[in-house]
Motif scaffolding. Sequence first.
Motif, PDB file in Angstrom:
ATOM      1  N   GLY A  41       6.595   5.442   5.321  1.00  0.00           N
ATOM      2  CA  GLY A  41       7.733   4.538   5.351  1.00  0.00           C
ATOM      3  C   GLY A  41       7.861   3.694   4.095  1.00  0.00           C
ATOM      4  N   VAL A  42       7.224   4.142   3.025  1.00  0.00           N
ATOM      5  CA  VAL A  42       7.285   3.426   1.743  1.00  0.00           C
ATOM      6  C   VAL A  42       7.907   4.380   0.724  1.00  0.00           C
ATOM      7  CG1 VAL A  42       5.895   2.305  -0.060  1.00  0.00           C
ATOM      8  CG2 VAL A  42       5.224   2.075   2.340  1.00  0.00           C
ATOM      9  N   GLU A  43       8.680   3.827  -0.201  1.00  0.00           N
ATOM     10  CA  GLU A  43       9.326   4.684  -1.199  1.00  0.00           C
ATOM     11  C   GLU A  43       8.385   4.914  -2.396  1.00  0.00           C
ATOM     12  OE1 GLU A  43      11.872   6.444  -0.569  1.00  0.00           O
ATOM     13  OE2 GLU A  43      11.986   7.263  -2.598  1.00  0.00           O
ATOM     14  N   PRO A  44       8.021   6.161  -2.644  1.00  0.00           N
ATOM     15  CA  PRO A  44       7.122   6.425  -3.780  1.00  0.00           C
ATOM     16  C   PRO A  44       7.867   6.441  -5.125  1.00  0.00           C
ATOM     17  CG  PRO A  44       7.692   8.475  -2.691  1.00  0.00           C
ATOM     18  CD  PRO A  44       8.384   7.383  -1.924  1.00  0.00           C
ATOM     19  N   HIS A  45       7.141   6.157  -6.184  1.00  0.00           N
ATOM     20  CA  HIS A  45       7.692   6.319  -7.534  1.00  0.00           C
ATOM     21  C   HIS A  45       6.766   7.250  -8.288  1.00  0.00           C
ATOM     22  CE1 HIS A  45      10.493   3.006  -7.094  1.00  0.00           C
ATOM     23  NE2 HIS A  45       9.518   2.372  -6.470  1.00  0.00           N
ATOM     24  N   ILE A  46       7.348   8.199  -8.974  1.00  0.00           N
ATOM     25  CA  ILE A  46       6.526   9.057  -9.817  1.00  0.00           C
ATOM     26  C   ILE A  46       6.812   8.696 -11.263  1.00  0.00           C
ATOM     27  CG2 ILE A  46       6.097  11.426 -10.580  1.00  0.00           C
ATOM     28  CD1 ILE A  46       6.358  12.350  -7.749  1.00  0.00           C
TER      29      ILE A  46
END
Length: 446
Positions: A41-46
């Motif tokens: 439920g967390v937005e990942p960043h690459i």
Amino acid sequence: MGISGKRMMTLLKRLGFERLSTYEGEERAAAILAEEIRAIGVEPHIETFMAPRYTVKKVKLEITAPFYREIEATGCGFSGNAAAEGIEADFAYIEGFDPIDLVDVKGKIVLYAGGMGISAYESLIKAGALGFICTSGSFRDKKSETDLEERTLRDKHIEHGQIPGVTIRVKDALSLLPKHPTRVKLTLEQEEGEAPSRNVLAEIPGTRYPDEVILYTAHYDTVRFSKGYFDNATGSAMVMELLRHYKENPPMRTVRFLFCGSEERGLLGSMAYVKDHEEELDKIRLCINLDMAGPILGREVAAVTGEESLCHALTFYYKVMGYPMSVRQDIYSSDSIPFADKGIPGINFYRSAAPGTSQIHCRYDVIEILSGESLARTTEFVKGFSDRVINAAFFPIEKKMPDNMVEKLDRYLLKKKEGEKDGKKEDEKEGGKKNAGQKDKKTKQN
Ligand SMILES: [Zn+2]
């Protein structure tokens, strides 16, 4: 929901493939981690950064006199190219890199039984060697059951120049030397360049002190031939489990999670992060790095790159918790280093495997020596300690790096020239960690 060893083992299995820096496996692993973060439920960043990449096109090592024999060899990455038709030269065997060892290497191809540290390589170039042969493995190796490691030179090597090199099995070196080879031919053709590698990031903002950040780091890449369950799918799975924990239990301070790429190539992911986020570093109060846990037989360790008082605090805590652990003030060859170099205290929690129960950086980094129960125990401990720090009324860890740690960091990062006594560290820089026990004692060698 609490910490689940079973869930961590499931992620371990999903990550169980070669995840070599800049190659498809590393990219696939980054996508899996991003998907897990999203599922929590967390937005990942690459974040992408460029890392060195080489491809060996052709490698061959031949003894040409007084007999002919071809020897299995792997090309040493970034050691350049031998002439198109190969280079043929006299053979020399050396046992060290002191001036007396090097009197007769000029114009020759040199065998050294071991890895190629930075100062060793520099000495070899200065002495006029044309190429080098180093060794890997054990006299007990069965060729069908072991892979011949492929070594890579780092920037710090090649700033002294480039001479082509190969790695052969120590077993072959053992049988070769008594036959007194005099001439060798080395053929090496490789492409040298760079390609994208990735850091995967996630964050849970603090409810009360959002500007105070606690950073978790774990690398997810592997070396060639390794599926990297122990090193370091375990640390990655633990960090993921902690992310889940803080998503479910909002922390007072901001908690950031950094899954690093290209650690095995020299901490390149964490170094790229530090470089690209210079202006945010003052907010980071502590780095908790997880690199290797989960062995069924082993011992809990914490290497504290920070003030001695932090060692005392940890010692107090493990005693209160009834949780045996070795705590020491030290640097640890992993992703906490670039942060410590910027004055951010680091705690490296890991579980060193009992002698004979693990091998890393080869095909034997397997899941069979690990258990979910063991992983869960370490993660519970890290969670317990973290909770107290992250939700403390007043942040209890001073942001200070003591002189003895600065000294060690400077040596590790080669800001200071390494004396021969401390030559071990040089091998470390080349990327060789053999097993957890060795890693523990900082005697990683190739
Ligand atoms: Zn590792």
